[in-house]
Each structure stands twice: as structure tokens, then as C-alpha cells.
Design a protein around this motif. Structure first.
Motif, PDB file in Angstrom:
ATOM      1  N   UNK A  70       0.805  -1.227   0.000  1.00 47.15           N
ATOM      2  CA  UNK A  70       0.000   0.000   0.000  1.00 47.15           C
ATOM      3  C   UNK A  70       0.837   1.275   0.000  1.00 47.15           C
ATOM      4  N   UNK A  71       1.991   1.217  -0.661  1.00 51.92           N
ATOM      5  CA  UNK A  71       2.867   2.383  -0.785  1.00 51.92           C
ATOM      6  C   UNK A  71       3.376   2.446  -2.215  1.00 51.92           C
ATOM      7  N   UNK A  72       3.610   3.682  -2.673  1.00 53.61           N
ATOM      8  CA  UNK A  72       4.091   3.854  -4.043  1.00 53.61           C
ATOM      9  C   UNK A  72       5.517   3.343  -4.178  1.00 53.61           C
ATOM     10  N   UNK A  73       6.337   3.609  -3.163  1.00 53.30           N
ATOM     11  CA  UNK A  73       7.752   3.276  -3.220  1.00 53.30           C
ATOM     12  C   UNK A  73       8.200   2.708  -1.880  1.00 53.30           C
ATOM     13  N   UNK A  74       8.921   1.593  -1.913  1.00 51.75           N
ATOM     14  CA  UNK A  74       9.430   0.972  -0.694  1.00 51.75           C
ATOM     15  C   UNK A  74      10.949   0.811  -0.811  1.00 51.75           C
ATOM     16  N   UNK A  75      11.641   1.251   0.246  1.00 51.77           N
ATOM     17  CA  UNK A  75      13.086   1.108   0.339  1.00 51.77           C
ATOM     18  C   UNK A  75      13.406   0.146   1.494  1.00 51.77           C
ATOM     19  N   UNK A  76      14.308  -0.786   1.262  1.00 55.17           N
ATOM     20  CA  UNK A  76      14.802  -1.651   2.334  1.00 55.17           C
ATOM     21  C   UNK A  76      16.168  -1.113   2.749  1.00 55.17           C
ATOM     22  N   UNK A  77      16.274  -0.660   3.982  1.00 55.50           N
ATOM     23  CA  UNK A  77      17.450   0.064   4.444  1.00 55.50           C
ATOM     24  C   UNK A  77      18.648  -0.850   4.687  1.00 55.50           C
ATOM     25  N   UNK A  78      19.827  -0.237   4.841  1.00 57.84           N
ATOM     26  CA  UNK A  78      21.038  -0.969   5.186  1.00 57.84           C
ATOM     27  C   UNK A  78      20.810  -1.806   6.444  1.00 57.84           C
ATOM     28  N   UNK A  79      21.248  -3.056   6.411  1.00 55.82           N
ATOM     29  CA  UNK A  79      21.226  -3.957   7.580  1.00 55.82           C
ATOM     30  C   UNK A  79      19.814  -4.276   8.076  1.00 55.82           C
ATOM     31  N   UNK A  80      18.793  -4.005   7.283  1.00 56.93           N
ATOM     32  CA  UNK A  80      17.408  -4.132   7.759  1.00 56.93           C
ATOM     33  C   UNK A  80      17.111  -5.504   8.365  1.00 56.93           C
ATOM     34  N   UNK A  81      17.512  -6.570   7.691  1.00 59.78           N
ATOM     35  CA  UNK A  81      17.214  -7.926   8.162  1.00 59.78           C
ATOM     36  C   UNK A  81      18.488  -8.719   8.456  1.00 59.78           C
ATOM     37  N   UNK A  82      19.587  -8.027   8.559  1.00 60.72           N
ATOM     38  CA  UNK A  82      20.876  -8.688   8.758  1.00 60.72           C
ATOM     39  C   UNK A  82      20.859  -9.599   9.985  1.00 60.72           C
ATOM     40  N   UNK A  83      21.279 -10.845   9.793  1.00 58.29           N
ATOM     41  CA  UNK A  83      21.372 -11.793  10.892  1.00 58.29           C
ATOM     42  C   UNK A  83      20.069 -12.451  11.296  1.00 58.29           C
ATOM     43  N   UNK A  84      18.987 -12.217  10.550  1.00 54.40           N
ATOM     44  CA  UNK A  84      17.700 -12.865  10.859  1.00 54.40           C
ATOM     45  C   UNK A  84      17.732 -14.296  10.313  1.00 54.40           C
ATOM     46  N   UNK A  85      18.381 -15.172  11.054  1.00 59.92           N
ATOM     47  CA  UNK A  85      18.645 -16.524  10.572  1.00 59.92           C
ATOM     48  C   UNK A  85      17.389 -17.376  10.434  1.00 59.92           C
ATOM     49  N   UNK A  86      16.298 -16.996  11.109  1.00 60.99           N
ATOM     50  CA  UNK A  86      15.054 -17.768  11.024  1.00 60.99           C
ATOM     51  C   UNK A  86      14.257 -17.460   9.764  1.00 60.99           C
ATOM     52  N   UNK A  87      14.609 -16.377   9.096  1.00 64.08           N
ATOM     53  CA  UNK A  87      13.865 -15.954   7.913  1.00 64.08           C
ATOM     54  C   UNK A  87      14.085 -16.950   6.779  1.00 64.08           C
ATOM     55  N   UNK A  88      12.974 -17.527   6.271  1.00 59.34           N
ATOM     56  CA  UNK A  88      13.056 -18.541   5.222  1.00 59.34           C
ATOM     57  C   UNK A  88      12.391 -18.099   3.924  1.00 59.34           C
ATOM     58  N   UNK A  89      11.302 -17.367   4.019  1.00 59.21           N
ATOM     59  CA  UNK A  89      10.548 -16.990   2.819  1.00 59.21           C
ATOM     60  C   UNK A  89      10.390 -15.475   2.772  1.00 59.21           C
ATOM     61  N   UNK A  90      10.850 -14.872   1.686  1.00 60.24           N
ATOM     62  CA  UNK A  90      10.784 -13.417   1.508  1.00 60.24           C
ATOM     63  C   UNK A  90      10.099 -13.117   0.182  1.00 60.24           C
ATOM     64  N   UNK A  91       9.010 -12.363   0.255  1.00 59.04           N
ATOM     65  CA  UNK A  91       8.325 -11.908  -0.955  1.00 59.04           C
ATOM     66  C   UNK A  91       8.490 -10.404  -1.057  1.00 59.04           C
ATOM     67  N   UNK A  92       9.153  -9.959  -2.126  1.00 58.74           N
ATOM     68  CA  UNK A  92       9.348  -8.536  -2.360  1.00 58.74           C
ATOM     69  C   UNK A  92       8.347  -8.090  -3.416  1.00 58.74           C
ATOM     70  N   UNK A  93       7.434  -7.191  -3.039  1.00 60.56           N
ATOM     71  CA  UNK A  93       6.432  -6.723  -3.991  1.00 60.56           C
ATOM     72  C   UNK A  93       7.021  -5.746  -4.997  1.00 60.56           C
ATOM     73  N   UNK A  94       6.249  -5.459  -6.037  1.00 61.20           N
ATOM     74  CA  UNK A  94       6.761  -4.709  -7.188  1.00 61.20           C
ATOM     75  C   UNK A  94       7.059  -3.248  -6.893  1.00 61.20           C
ATOM     76  N   UNK A  95       6.658  -2.740  -5.717  1.00 63.76           N
ATOM     77  CA  UNK A  95       6.943  -1.345  -5.377  1.00 63.76           C
ATOM     78  C   UNK A  95       8.290  -1.160  -4.687  1.00 63.76           C
ATOM     79  N   UNK A  96       9.021  -2.240  -4.436  1.00 66.89           N
ATOM     80  CA  UNK A  96      10.358  -2.131  -3.861  1.00 66.89           C
ATOM     81  C   UNK A  96      11.319  -1.624  -4.935  1.00 66.89           C
ATOM     82  N   UNK A  97      12.096  -0.560  -4.591  1.00 70.75           N
ATOM     83  CA  UNK A  97      12.999   0.048  -5.571  1.00 70.75           C
ATOM     84  C   UNK A  97      14.466  -0.035  -5.177  1.00 70.75           C
TER      85      UNK A  97
END
Length: 289
Positions: A70-97
Motif C-alpha cells: 500500500x505504498x508507491x515506493x518501498x526502500x529496504x534500508x542498510x542492515x534491515x534484516x541482517x542476521x535474521x537466521x530464522x527468515x526462510x521466505x521473503x516476498x518482495x512486492x513490485x513497489x520495492x525500488x
């Protein structure tokens, strides 16, 4: 978005000056509406420009995330998910730039990633140390793959670098010890000597037709290499037999010996004299086009 004022002692009771009887002192709390899509994330946004910056997770043990739509533009910042070892499934929607430096570094549980077409920037080390990653595909807007981007992604077996990529930094694939097949697209004009450092399982490589220069020993140490597709023989396009020491086929394999290599003496011409040099070519190599 502001929702309203509520009674501190009964936070289901919304306070309205029009209906509430003010007979005693009252402590109020404010409530804000929050987009349910934002619940997993630490983020800040601008409602006027409809931009969102994701800086982390509210629960660093989460196994599955989908970026907000629900946003025109999405930025994923430096180190945002760094070290999240449990993360298995990531879906990046089309508004990520944009995906910042080390954004997913050491997310060892991620298996597969699809980079949307609007992403034009992926920072250095964005997927560094993602040892569970087996596949990644890049969208149509990425032009540069920075250093350490996929370093240490030891489960990655195949990789296609699309034609829209123009530049690949040194060490981008260093330590991808499980990589078996690599295709470098036609948009790339140069490759660096350390690009394939420790990619010792590589069996097949296709170097795009517009790579203008290949360093000496670029393929050195690749003892399992079976098939190569190269745009020319030697160091660079346009090499002729009067170019000293650069035109032999073995130039891109280098002069350093290693286990699994076959020494091959090759002749070249220098100042009118015939000379020889020994290169070390993988014994497994069966096809070169």
C-alpha cells in the motif's frame, strides 16, 4: 493515521466531547491506525509521497515476510534484516525500488529470492553469507552488482546475470563454493580477476559477447570446469598474433598450477620470434565455443 482518544482505564471506550459526561478527572491515551501489512516491520513512511523505509523486523525470529503493497515506493534500508537466521521466505512486492548494504546478510534460512523489476539498486553485501540460498533472479532495472553481493552463498548452484547488468564488482561471487553454472549477460563490458574466487565447483560458464577484456588467470583453479563459452580467444577483443603473450587460448586459465590441471605449452609470436608459455587448463574441460 490518527484513530482517536480513549479512556486509559477502559481502552475500548473512545472519548468524544459530544457524548462523554466530564464529571471527574480522566486520563486519556491516543490510538493510531496501523496498516496490518506493516505489523512485522520496523518502518517509517511519508503519507504524502507514499514512500516507506523498512529498517528492521519487530520479531527477528519471523520465518516469513511480505513487503507492504500500500505504498508507491518501498526502500529496504542498510542492515534491515541482517542476521535474521530464522527468515526462510521473503516476498518482495513490485513497489520495492532499493535494497541497502547488508540488508539480508547472514539470513542463512532464505532459499530463494526474486528481485522485482523496479529495484535499481542492490547494495554491497546485500545477500552476503546467505548460505541456504539456492536461487536468485534479478529484475530489469539493476545495472550494477556490487562487491560481496553474493559472497559466501555456498548453496547457490546456478546464476544468470541478465543483459541489463552493465557492471560486476570484484568479489561479488567469492566463496560461492557450490556454484556450478554461470551465465554473464551481454550488457557486461568487464570482469574482474577475483570475481570467481573459490568458486571451485564451477562446471559451465558463458561469458557475454560484449565483455571487452578478460584478466589473465580469470578461470584459474576451476578444476571441475567442463564447458566454456567465450567471446574471443585471449585477453581482449581484437587481439592478433603480433600481440605478445595475450592471444593464446590458455591466457584466461593462467600460469599457476593446481590439482586437476593439465599443463599445456602454447606458442606465441613476439618481435618476430616464436616463444612458448605454459598454461594450466582444467583436465575436465571438454567444450569451448
Amino acid at each position: 493515521e490518527f484513530e482517536g482518544w480513549y479512556n486509559y482505564n477502559d481502552q475500548n471506550q473512545k472519548v468524544s466531547s459530544g457524548i462523554y459526561q466530564w464529571t471527574h478527572d480522566l486520563t486519556l491515551v491516543v490510538k493510531w491506525n496501523r496498516d496490518p501489512e506493516l505489523e512485522p516491520f520496523v518502518a517509517s513512511g511519508n503519507e504524502f509521497t507514499q514512500e516507506l523505509w523498512i529498517t528492521g523486523l519487530t520479531d527477528t525470529t519471523a520465518s516469513k515476510i511480505t513487503t507492504p503493497r500500500n505504498y508507491k515506493t518501498v526502500y529496504i534500508s542498510n542492515d534491515a534484516f541482517s542476521g535474521c537466521a530464522s527468515l526462510e521466505q521473503v516476498t518482495l512486492n513490485s513497489n520495492v525500488v532499493a535494497i541497502g548494504d547488508n540488508a539480508f546478510a547472514n539470513c542463512t534460512g532464505i532459499v530463494s529470492l526474486v528481485i522485482p523489476d523496479r529495484v535499481s539498486y542492490i547494495g554491497s553485501g546485500a545477500f552476503f553469507g546467505c548460505t541456504g540460498l539456492t536461487s536468485i533472479s534479478f529484475g530489469k532495472s539493476v545495472t550494477t552488482l556490487y562487491r560481496r553481493l553474493l559472497q559466501g552463498c555456498s548453496s547457490l548452484k546456478t546464476l544468470t546475470i541478465p543483459d541489463n547488468v552493465q557492471s560486476i564488482s570484484d568479489g561479488m561471487l567469492a566463496g560461492c563454493t557450490g556454484l556450478e553454472e554461470l551465465k554473464i549477460g551481454n550488457g557486461v563490458s568487464n570482469v574482474q580477476s577475483g570475481l570467481l574466487k573459490d568458486c571451485t565447483r564451477l562446471k559451465k560458464i558463458n561469458i557475454g559477447k560484449n565483455v571487452a577484456c578478460i584478466p589473465e588467470g580469470f578461470l584459474n583453479g576451476l578444476a571441475h570446469l567442463e564447458e566454456i563459452t567465450i567471446p574471443y580467444i585471449g585477453k581482449e577483443t581484437g587481439i592478433t598474433q603480433v600481440s605478445p603473450n595475450h592471444y593464446p587460448f590458455g591466457y584466461i586459465f593462467g600460469k599457476d598450477n593446481y590439482t586437476g590441471a593439465t599443463p599445456v605449452g602454447q606458442m606465441y609470436s613476439e618481435n618476430g620470434s616464436n616463444k612458448s608459455v605454459t598454461y594450466y587448463i582444467p583436465s575436465t574441460l571438454r567444450k569451448a565455443t
